[in-house]
Scaffold this active site. Structure first.
Site, PDB file in Angstrom:
ATOM      1  NE  ARG A 107      -3.824   0.624   2.020  1.00 45.16           N
ATOM      2  CZ  ARG A 107      -5.027   0.657   2.595  1.00 45.16           C
ATOM      3  NH1 ARG A 107      -5.206   1.352   3.699  1.00 45.16           N
ATOM      4  NH2 ARG A 107      -6.039   0.000   2.084  1.00 45.16           N
ATOM      5  CG  HIS A 134      -8.505   0.034  -2.549  1.00 47.59           C
ATOM      6  ND1 HIS A 134      -7.666  -1.038  -2.283  1.00 47.59           N
ATOM      7  CD2 HIS A 134      -9.155   0.298  -1.374  1.00 47.59           C
ATOM      8  CE1 HIS A 134      -7.789  -1.379  -1.007  1.00 47.59           C
ATOM      9  NE2 HIS A 134      -8.680  -0.597  -0.433  1.00 47.59           N
ATOM     10  CD  GLN A 137     -13.017  -2.147  -0.393  1.00 47.66           C
ATOM     11  OE1 GLN A 137     -12.168  -2.020   0.473  1.00 47.66           O
ATOM     12  NE2 GLN A 137     -14.183  -2.734  -0.154  1.00 47.66           N
ATOM     13  CG  ASP A 218     -13.943   5.997  -0.267  1.00 48.05           C
ATOM     14  OD1 ASP A 218     -13.912   5.741   0.962  1.00 48.05           O
ATOM     15  OD2 ASP A 218     -12.920   5.973  -0.979  1.00 48.05           O
ATOM     16  CB  CYS A 259     -14.034   0.740   0.550  1.00 47.65           C
ATOM     17  SG  CYS A 259     -13.387   2.415   0.791  1.00 47.65           S
ATOM     18  NE  ARG A 287     -10.040  -5.405   0.656  1.00 48.51           N
ATOM     19  CZ  ARG A 287      -9.339  -4.378   1.146  1.00 48.51           C
ATOM     20  NH1 ARG A 287      -9.950  -3.397   1.786  1.00 48.51           N
ATOM     21  NH2 ARG A 287      -8.027  -4.305   0.984  1.00 48.51           N
TER      22      ARG A 287
END
Ligand code: CP
Ligand code: NVA
Length: 301
Positions: A107, A134, A137, A218, A259, A287
């Site tokens: 990340r 991402h 996700q 988000d 998310c 996930r």
């Protein structure tokens, strides 16, 4: 060797295989304690490096637990504590880590950092979020949608809010999985131009959400956004909050996704987040299953 860097750089056949494997992996674990080994342990004798240059709860814990369930062991590394954070090149770091570990999840901030890691690593590299995308996700989100409401192909997905990194991976997925993606948000926070053609824009949120099968939002301020932009972004995005009235414009069985982490009662109300259409904690759980399938796929020849 297979990296998992983005949705649009992975073939649909492989994406579909990963989602289907995730579902099988999940079903096979039903009722088992979280620490129990899977029957299939493709990570036995494998070590996985999990590198974080930004905070994380879900990505960190789900990868760590997933590796253990598949028989491997992990090393969680903070970018700031590594020589990477003190001037060592990404290329050198990639080659060194490849001598010690079997898989790298990273990340980071700039997408180029991840791409350079992948270019120089001799083991698979997985994208655990960059400023631009991402993908892990969205793999979990598609698994979640299909568990609840069947195939996502041809469905209407509406994103309300900031055209950010998570949106970008939805846009890549819209093309691959052939669903209709609508963006509703203020012009200054439009998605980046490279995504043009993958979605349509409808400025009025209620009009956008009309007939939606899935409503997604988000945070209004992502980890890479300057905190100084917070107030301006809140003012720009207030009208795009996902609340009960907005969900009422969607189909009655529309799902709500986020998310996480969320700022409750900013981008979405608690009423929606905890309401009957919300699948936010299924997304978080998935996930784990989706990423286990990603890691298995990466290690298969
Ligand atoms: N959704 C997500 O990636 O969460 P974390 O930042 O907690 O990993
Ligand atoms: N858009 C958010 C997602 C966090 C998982 C961020 O980048 O901070």
């Amino acid at each position: 060797m297979k990296h998992f860097l983005d949705i649009h750089t992975t073939s649909l056949a492989d994406l579909r295989k990963i989602i289907d494997t995730g579902r099988i992996i999940k079903e096979a674990r039903a009722g088992k304690p979280k620490g129990a080994l899977d029957q299939d342990t493709p990570l036995k004798d494998h070590v996985v490096a999990l590198i974080f240059e930004k905070p994380s709860t879900r990505t960190r814990v789900s990868f760590d637990v997933g590796v253990r369930q598949m028989g491997g062991s992990t090393m969680v590394l903070s970018g700031a504590d590594m020589q990477l954070g003190h001037g060592e090149t990404i290329a050198d770091t990639a080659q060194v880590l490849s001598r010690y570990v079997d898989l790298i999840m990273m990340r980071t901030f700039e997408e180029d950092t991840l791409l350079e890691m992948a270019e120089h690593a001799t083991v698979p590299v997985i994208n655990g979020l960059t400023n631009r995308t991402h993908p892990c996700q969205i793999m979990a989100d598609i698994l979640t949608f299909e568990e609840h409401n069947g195939p996502i192909k041809g469905k209407k997905v509406v994103w309300s809010g900031d055209g950010n990194n998570v949106f970008a991976s939805f846009a890549h997925a819209a093309k691959q999985f052939e669903f209709d993606l609508v963006f509703t948000g203020p012009p200054p926070l439009d998605p980046e131009a490279s995504l043009d053609g993958l979605y349509t824009t409808v400025r009025d949120p209620h009009e956008a959400v009309d007939g939606a099968d899935l409503v997604v939002t988000d945070t209004w301020v992502s980890m890479h956004d300057p905190q100084s932009a917070r107030e301006r972004r809140h003012n720009q995005l207030r009208g795009y909050q996902v609340n009960r009235a907005l969900m009422d414009s969607a189909k009655p069985d529309a799902l709500f996704m986020h998310c996480l982490p969320a700022h409750r009662d900013d981008e979405a109300t608690s009423e929606v987040m905890d309401g009957p259409n919300s699948v936010i904690f299924d997304e978080a759980e998935n996930r784990l299953h989706a990423q286990k399938a990603v890691m298995k796929w990466c290690l298969e020849s």
